[in-house]
Design an enzyme around this catalytic site. Structure first.
Site, PDB file in Angstrom:
ATOM      1  N   ALA A  41       1.911   0.989   4.024  1.00 27.95           N
ATOM      2  CA  ALA A  41       3.397   1.306   3.201  1.00 27.95           C
ATOM      3  C   ALA A  41       3.713   1.483   1.903  1.00 27.95           C
ATOM      4  CB  ALA A  41       4.247   1.453   4.036  1.00 27.95           C
ATOM      5  N   SER A  42       4.465   1.769   1.515  1.00 30.06           N
ATOM      6  CA  SER A  42       5.746   1.622  -0.034  1.00 30.06           C
ATOM      7  C   SER A  42       5.721   0.437   0.257  1.00 30.06           C
ATOM      8  CB  SER A  42       6.606   2.876  -0.083  1.00 30.06           C
ATOM      9  OG  SER A  42       7.135   2.385   0.645  1.00 30.06           O
ATOM     10  N   ARG A  43       6.427  -0.295   1.258  1.00 27.60           N
ATOM     11  CA  ARG A  43       6.670  -1.524   1.013  1.00 27.60           C
ATOM     12  C   ARG A  43       6.331  -2.389   1.176  1.00 27.60           C
ATOM     13  NH1 ARG A  43       7.289   0.241   6.155  1.00 27.60           N
ATOM     14  NH2 ARG A  43       6.223  -0.744   7.894  1.00 27.60           N
ATOM     15  N   TYR A  44       4.996  -2.649   1.327  1.00 25.67           N
ATOM     16  CA  TYR A  44       4.085  -3.523   1.321  1.00 25.67           C
ATOM     17  C   TYR A  44       2.642  -3.498  -0.353  1.00 25.67           C
ATOM     18  CZ  TYR A  44       4.366  -3.674   6.175  1.00 25.67           C
ATOM     19  OH  TYR A  44       4.774  -4.048   7.724  1.00 25.67           O
ATOM     20  N   THR A  45       3.301  -2.313  -0.775  1.00 28.93           N
ATOM     21  CA  THR A  45       3.086  -1.966  -2.706  1.00 28.93           C
ATOM     22  C   THR A  45       3.676  -2.357  -3.195  1.00 28.93           C
ATOM     23  OG1 THR A  45       2.643   0.263  -2.358  1.00 28.93           O
ATOM     24  CG2 THR A  45       0.294  -0.602  -1.431  1.00 28.93           C
TER      25      THR A  45
END
Length: 849
Positions: A123-127
């Protein structure tokens, strides 16, 4: 028709034809998808969402030297300011820009799990993400009015309609997309080659397609692999549509002593290993694929792709690989469809037109940038000239300003007294007094001269179309140095499409022979036509050698036995053929049968004949064979001493270092390994070969003794027997060499020995070599010492090498290189001739001299 009636006088209702409304709305929707989502602009090769991502990341200051930021933050900025669509669509576009397996030159530097061909990203919150150096080039000079800016969706911000793109991004990174009623699919290309094509088109606007393909021969895929045939590529470059075949990079290797495997290290573009594995499993289940034992995926981030496909014994790996290419994604097609936006309209373009659009864009960018820089230089020159006028009498300027009632009066008086323009006067009024200390007439004059030269160059550039083209070409060549990388994809001719078409999938079980080189390597070949006898001669330490001897116990006098064709004092003839190796033995076998690898501990390890490399037709290169140690698993300290045929029914004779001899009855147990002899502690096997009763068993010891007698003096025994006394040895002596010679080849049998200093390094210090006819050595009884085979020279104390065989011996040095010797046929007890090169192995001729 739809009709609606209402009594509200303020509400206007019109009758609308449904079909007309649907047609009009569909066209609007289609054009929106084409322009705003699916198709890239031919100038910068980007779709709107990709362009907005790069522009917004540049505005956020996410340059390569800065730290990464959360991808969710980038997505939020793009969605809130420029791209009012779903966050998932923006994040998907961001992920593709960061994937090195999808982009030839990634434009986003991703940190974290951005997924693979088989798995989606986190997810974009992790990358996290930031721009790459290539992306900084794409957005360079945006503040110099090089492209048009257009309002965003709510008219509150401005965004570029196209990026400057100092390299042909559409060609380099390719693209794919599905619009309404049309689609685009373009492969990536090598940056150096794509830029070279753009430069060539700039400098040769009317060149043909062949000239362009000379510098841009075909796509270069990030995944590597190969492209088979260029006809489809040529069609696509000419018309904008075409198809080419992609093939994985695969090699055939031996992964275990009994197994050959297909190793896949590069896959076709956008094909993942899990998809290949699943198709293989489906093909095996449906019986479309045969000969596959297992599939292992050893892919990791450190070593990259590694897919191991084990081939069943009895199947030709080349044919299995050809079947995999036919039935799995290891070979797949790529359909080129160059649909792009040119002047806002979708068009299908060929290579030449695509380069023309890009080159025109770069020409426009450089022209606008030059005009912007020219305007700024003229403006600055105007101000500098005003300062030079004022600085000549700075005190009067200051006094004039102080005596003025207001700024308007001061500006008017400056313009009147010093003949300045309004801008010059305004600039002088806005200067702070402390800045005046930094000005000097010399510095201002230098700046003025530099500005005048810069203006002259820019005016020349803008006034000459040829100069402008050269400038664009030079800038492209500089960018090519920055983006330069080696080509990853191999371009192959169309005839490489068919692999192993004439190789059967299952290898037939046919008679063959295995050749053992003097260096111990094995090569398999079909039996020569009409040469059935050659496959009947089996041995490991002596090839087709012969010497006919009288019965055991004959007189010790020389010359007893058949007469030899070799005469003492004759020069040893040079071989007519020089090869990089010499033959030790020929073994009878069948292609789908087994061989026995014999170790010095008396063990026999079974291994399939198919594990031995096949020789090319009409060409046998023994040095290209396989070492038997690679075919079996040995224990610590164990060494291979020979290879035996399992189809030869003759008794097998062997000897040990302590002089024990044994003839083993033809008995092949049905198990992977067995023992030929029970050895005493500290003893080891030194040689073995098949032997009929009339054949001669030959022993050579380290102290230079040679003993030979008929094989019928040793009765055949079972596997568990310990053997019997074969040669009596002096204290400290041991058997160096043992072999068998057939009675039929006595006239050609020679004895070759090499004496050395045992304290010297055998592979560095040469010794002395001697060759004598075997017929000169009288036969002795079993268990005797034999006769002397070579007299030692001063400094020599033992033999390092011995060999008895038919024909002219072939001595070898380091790395199995042939050693040329000028030797005379000597008496059996003569000393040797010193050699210039250490001799490490010896064998006989592969074919008759």
């Amino acid at each position: 028709m739809t009709s609606t009636v209402t009594e509200d006088p303020q509400q206007r209702i019109e009758d609308v034809d449904v079909s007309t409304e649907m047609q009009h709305s569909y066209v609007e929707y289609a054009m929106s998808v084409i322009h705003s989502r699916a198709l890239p602009d031919a100038r910068d090769g980007l779709k709107p969402v990709q362009r907005r991502i790069l522009y917004m990341m540049r505005e956020m200051g996410l340059s390569p030297e800065k730290g990464h930021v959360k991808s969710a933050r980038v997505v939020g900025e793009v969605m809130g300011k420029l791209h009012p669509h779903g966050d998932s669509a923006i994040y998907d576009a961001l992920v593709r820009l960061a994937r090195d397996f999808a982009m030839e030159v990634p434009l986003v530097d991703g940190h974290g799990n951005f997924g693979s061909l088989d798995d989606g990203p986190a997810a974009s919150r992790y990358t996290e993400a930031r721009l790459t150096a290539a992306a900084m080039l794409m957005t360079d000079s945006l503040d110099e009015d090089v492209v048009e800016f257009v309002p965003n969706y709510d008219n509150q911000l401005q965004q570029p309609a196209v990026l400057p793109a100092p390299f042909p991004n559409l060609l380099i990174n390719g693209t794919s997309g599905i619009a309404v009623g049309m689609a685009t699919n373009m492969p990536p290309h090598n940056p150096r080659e794509a830029i070279a094509a753009a430069v060539h088109r700039l400098r040769h606007p009317h060149c043909d397609l062949d000239a362009l393909m000379a510098v841009l021969p075909g796509p270069d895929l990030p995944s590597g692999g190969s492209i088979i045939g260029l006809d489809g590529v040529h069609d696509a470059y000419r018309t904008g549509r075409g198809t080419f075949t992609m093939r994985a990079k695969a090699t055939i290797e031996r992964t275990s002593p009994r197994r050959q495997s297909i190793i896949v290290t590069e896959l076709p573009y956008m094909v993942g290993p899990e998809a290949v594995i699943q198709r293989i499993k489906d093909g095996v289940g449906a019986k479309k694929l045969k000969g596959i034992a297992n599939v292992h995926d050893l892919t990791d981030r450190s070593n990259g792709l590694r897919l191991i496909i084990d081939v069943k014994t009895g199947f030709a790996p080349e044919a299995v690989l050809a079947s995999l290419y036919r039935h799995t994604p290891l070979e797949t097609n790529f359909g080129i469809n160059n649909v792009v936006l040119v002047d806002g309209r979708p068009r299908t373009v060929g290579l030449a037109e695509l380069l023309d659009v890009y080159d025109a864009h770069r020409m426009d960018v450089v022209r606008r940038r030059s005009e912007h820089r020219l305007t700024r230089a003229r403006d600055r020159l105007h101000l500098v000239e005003g300062l030079l006028i004022a600085i000549l009498d700075i005190d009067e300027v200051i006094a004039l300003i102080r005596s003025s009632d207001d700024a308007e009066t001061a500006r008017t008086r400056l313009m009147s007294v010093f003949d300045l323009t309004e801008r010059q006067a305004e600039y002088i009024l806005e200067l702070r007094l402390r800045r005046l200390t930094r000005f000097s007439q010399v510095e201002l004059e230098a700046e003025r001269d530099d500005l005048r030269q810069r203006i002259a160059r820019l005016e020349e550039l803008l006034g000459d179309e040829g100069r402008l083209r050269d400038q664009v070409a030079r800038e492209l060549e500089e960018v090519a140095k920055t983006l330069d990388q080696p080509r990853r994809t191999v371009l192959l001719a169309e005839d490489a499409r068919v692999i192993a078409a004439d190789v059967p999938l299952e290898i037939p079980d046919e008679p063959c022979e295995v050749l053992v080189s003097a260096a111990g390597r094995l090569v398999r070949r079909a039996l020569p036509d009409g040469d059935g006898a050659s496959a009947d001669t089996t041995g490991t330490e002596a090839p087709d050698a012969a010497a006919t001897s009288p019965a055991a116990g004959a007189d010790d006098a020389a010359g007893v036995g058949v007469a030899s064709r070799w005469r003492i004092g004759d020069p040893l003839p040079r071989p007519r053929r020089r090869r990089a190796d010499a033959l030790r033995a020929r073994l009878r076998a069948t292609t789908r049968g087994d061989l026995g690898v014999v170790t010095d501990r008396g063990r026999v390890l079974r291994t399939p004949v198919l594990g031995v490399p096949a020789a090319a037709p009409n060409l046998v290169q023994l040095s290209a064979g396989v070492a038997p140690e690679r075919l079996v698993n040995l224990e610590r300290g164990e060494r291979v001493v020979g290879v035996i045929s399992l189809v030869d029914e003759r008794p097998l004779a062997l000897a040990t270092a302590r002089g024990v001899v044994k003839r083993v009855q033809h008995e092949i147990p049905d198990r992977p390994e067995w023992e030929l002899v029970t050895l005493h502690r500290g003893d080891r096997v030194v040689g073995l070969a098949a032997a009929d009763d009339a054949d001669e068993l030959v022993f050579v010891s380290e102290q230079g003794q040679l003993l030979h007698y008929r094989a019928d003096q040793v009765r055949p025994q079972g596997l568990a027997a310990q053997g019997m006394a074969g040669m009596r040895l002096a204290d400290g002596d041991r058997v160096l060499w043992f072999g068998v010679v057939a009675a039929a080849d006595a006239p050609d049998a020679l004895v070759f020995t090499v004496a050395v200093d045992s304290t010297a390094l055998a592979d560095i210090v040469p010794g002395s070599a001697k060759v004598s006819p075997l017929a000169d050595f009288p036969p002795k009884g079993r268990g005797t010492r034999g006769v002397r085979a070579q007299r030692m020279l001063k400094g020599e104390d033992q033999l390092s090498l011995a060999w008895v065989g038919r024909g002219v011996p072939r001595p070898l040095g380091a790395k199995a290189a042939p050693v040329s010797l000028d030797l005379l046929v000597a008496r059996r007890d003569a000393s040797g001739e010193p050699t210039d090169t250490p001799i490490l192995a010896v064998g006989g001729p592969l074919e008759a001299d």
